[in-house]
Motif scaffolding. Sequence first.
Motif, PDB file in Angstrom:
ATOM      1  N   ARG A 200      38.234  84.265  -4.369  1.00 20.57           N
ATOM      2  CA  ARG A 200      37.050  83.327  -4.616  1.00 20.57           C
ATOM      3  C   ARG A 200      37.280  82.028  -4.637  1.00 20.57           C
ATOM      4  NH1 ARG A 200      32.430  85.634  -4.551  1.00 20.57           N
ATOM      5  NH2 ARG A 200      32.913  87.612  -5.130  1.00 20.57           N
TER       6      ARG A 200
ATOM      7  N   HIS B 272      37.486  81.295  -0.512  1.00 18.35           N
ATOM      8  CA  HIS B 272      36.019  81.515  -0.022  1.00 18.35           C
ATOM      9  C   HIS B 272      35.215  80.354  -0.501  1.00 18.35           C
ATOM     10  CE1 HIS B 272      31.911  83.059   0.079  1.00 18.35           C
ATOM     11  NE2 HIS B 272      31.844  82.811  -0.823  1.00 18.35           N
TER      12      HIS B 272
ATOM     13  N   HIS C 262      29.451  77.214  -6.457  1.00 20.08           N
ATOM     14  CA  HIS C 262      28.418  78.209  -6.117  1.00 20.08           C
ATOM     15  C   HIS C 262      28.940  79.650  -6.876  1.00 20.08           C
ATOM     16  CE1 HIS C 262      30.547  79.964  -2.878  1.00 20.08           C
ATOM     17  NE2 HIS C 262      29.855  80.980  -2.804  1.00 20.08           N
ATOM     18  N   ASP C 263      30.288  79.776  -6.903  1.00 20.56           N
ATOM     19  CA  ASP C 263      30.936  81.227  -7.520  1.00 20.56           C
ATOM     20  C   ASP C 263      31.549  80.919  -8.752  1.00 20.56           C
ATOM     21  OD1 ASP C 263      29.770  82.944  -5.723  1.00 20.56           O
ATOM     22  OD2 ASP C 263      31.540  83.040  -4.554  1.00 20.56           O
TER      23      ASP C 263
ATOM     24  N   ASP D 210      27.271  80.188   2.640  1.00 18.18           N
ATOM     25  CA  ASP D 210      27.847  81.186   1.793  1.00 18.18           C
ATOM     26  C   ASP D 210      27.991  82.607   2.736  1.00 18.18           C
ATOM     27  OD1 ASP D 210      28.888  82.738  -0.166  1.00 18.18           O
ATOM     28  OD2 ASP D 210      27.089  83.060  -1.330  1.00 18.18           O
TER      29      ASP D 210
HETATM   30 MG    MG Z   1      29.755  83.360  -2.529  1.00 23.04          MG
END
Ligand code: MG
Length: 379
Positions: free
Chosen positions: A62, A65, A94-95, A188
């Motif tokens: 994550r 990413h 965002h995550d 994304d």
């Molecule tokens: Mg994402």
Amino acid sequence: MIANYAAKPELSRGRRFPEPAPLYRSEFQRDRDRIIHSKAFRRLEYKTQVFVNHEGDLYRTRLTHSLEVAQVACAVARNMGLNEDLTEAIALAHDLGHTPFGHAGQDALNGCMKLFGGFEHNLQSLRVVDHLETSYAEFDGLNLTFETREGILKHCAVKNAAMLGDVGERFLTKTQPSLEAQIANLADEIAYNNHDIDDGIRSGLISIEQFCAVPLFCETYEEVIARYPKLEERRLIHEIVRRLIGKMVIDLTDTSTQMIQQSGVNSIDQVRQQSSPLIRYSSELLMQKNALKSFLYQNLYMHPTVYRMAWKAQKIISSLFTIYMQDIKLLPVKYQDFIKSMPNDETYKARVIADYIAGMTDRYAMKEYGQFHDLSRLH
Ligand code: MG
């Protein structure tokens, strides 16, 4: 070089708890800095994207990413004269609310929370930056600007939107967020579609030949092979993936610039009043991108090896949820105290447990599950 319709830090709608303006950096730069220094950001290193962290050191996590999303998003924002700092802050955050074990983890936790309002990782990312980080003396959360929070909340069910105040409003009025938020949203997808090609091939679960069934991949493969006929596989894959990212970034920049010109918007308020997003792909690239996405779904995310991992992950998450719901004394004292502060409120209790589980890294969740299921280890 900033466009009229870009988000401007000096015109920000502000923070929930007013603070003096920062010195030597903008409000959005301050948001980005707070996100990078948060605990939730550091945990992203040990959370699954598609492959569980221990399966290999080169797979995306994550964290990597999120960095790739920020790179792609900032490239588009820069091309279009938009605010890079805001775009970067949204992309990096965002995550933050993602559970361990990627989408499998989120689906399992959402299932567990069915009777208690559900679980959605976008909403959880907002919850992290608004409430769950507890490092500042004067407020809970990171006290980010409206614009960053607006961007983090990319989807939201109407029933939840009504409870969120200012950032939830646009889901009720069907208006749009800033262009920077729209870019972070599409970046994304650009990031994961492309890095999942790379990770999919690296894992041996999908071959280059199989990917050639996807027209966009195939035409790009042929471009690379025509120029470098004898390229070894790892370089070949990278040359394909970098071109794919380039094609998507250029198409998104060109199409969105055209859409903005056609719409005649001249300020962020006019951007927000639009009935549909102005950041878009051309219809041709959109079709090609969707074909790639559904190929990845069928052949990677539903691959028996990935599916088995997802199945186990769901068992771990739902088992932990059930165990804590049955006996809160198994939780860390901090979480027990939260629950005791609202006695006899099962919905609140479930939410505190979901917050705890969502914050776990993959390995923490596996260790915790192991401790409850291997009773020969009495610690
Ligand atoms: Mg994402």
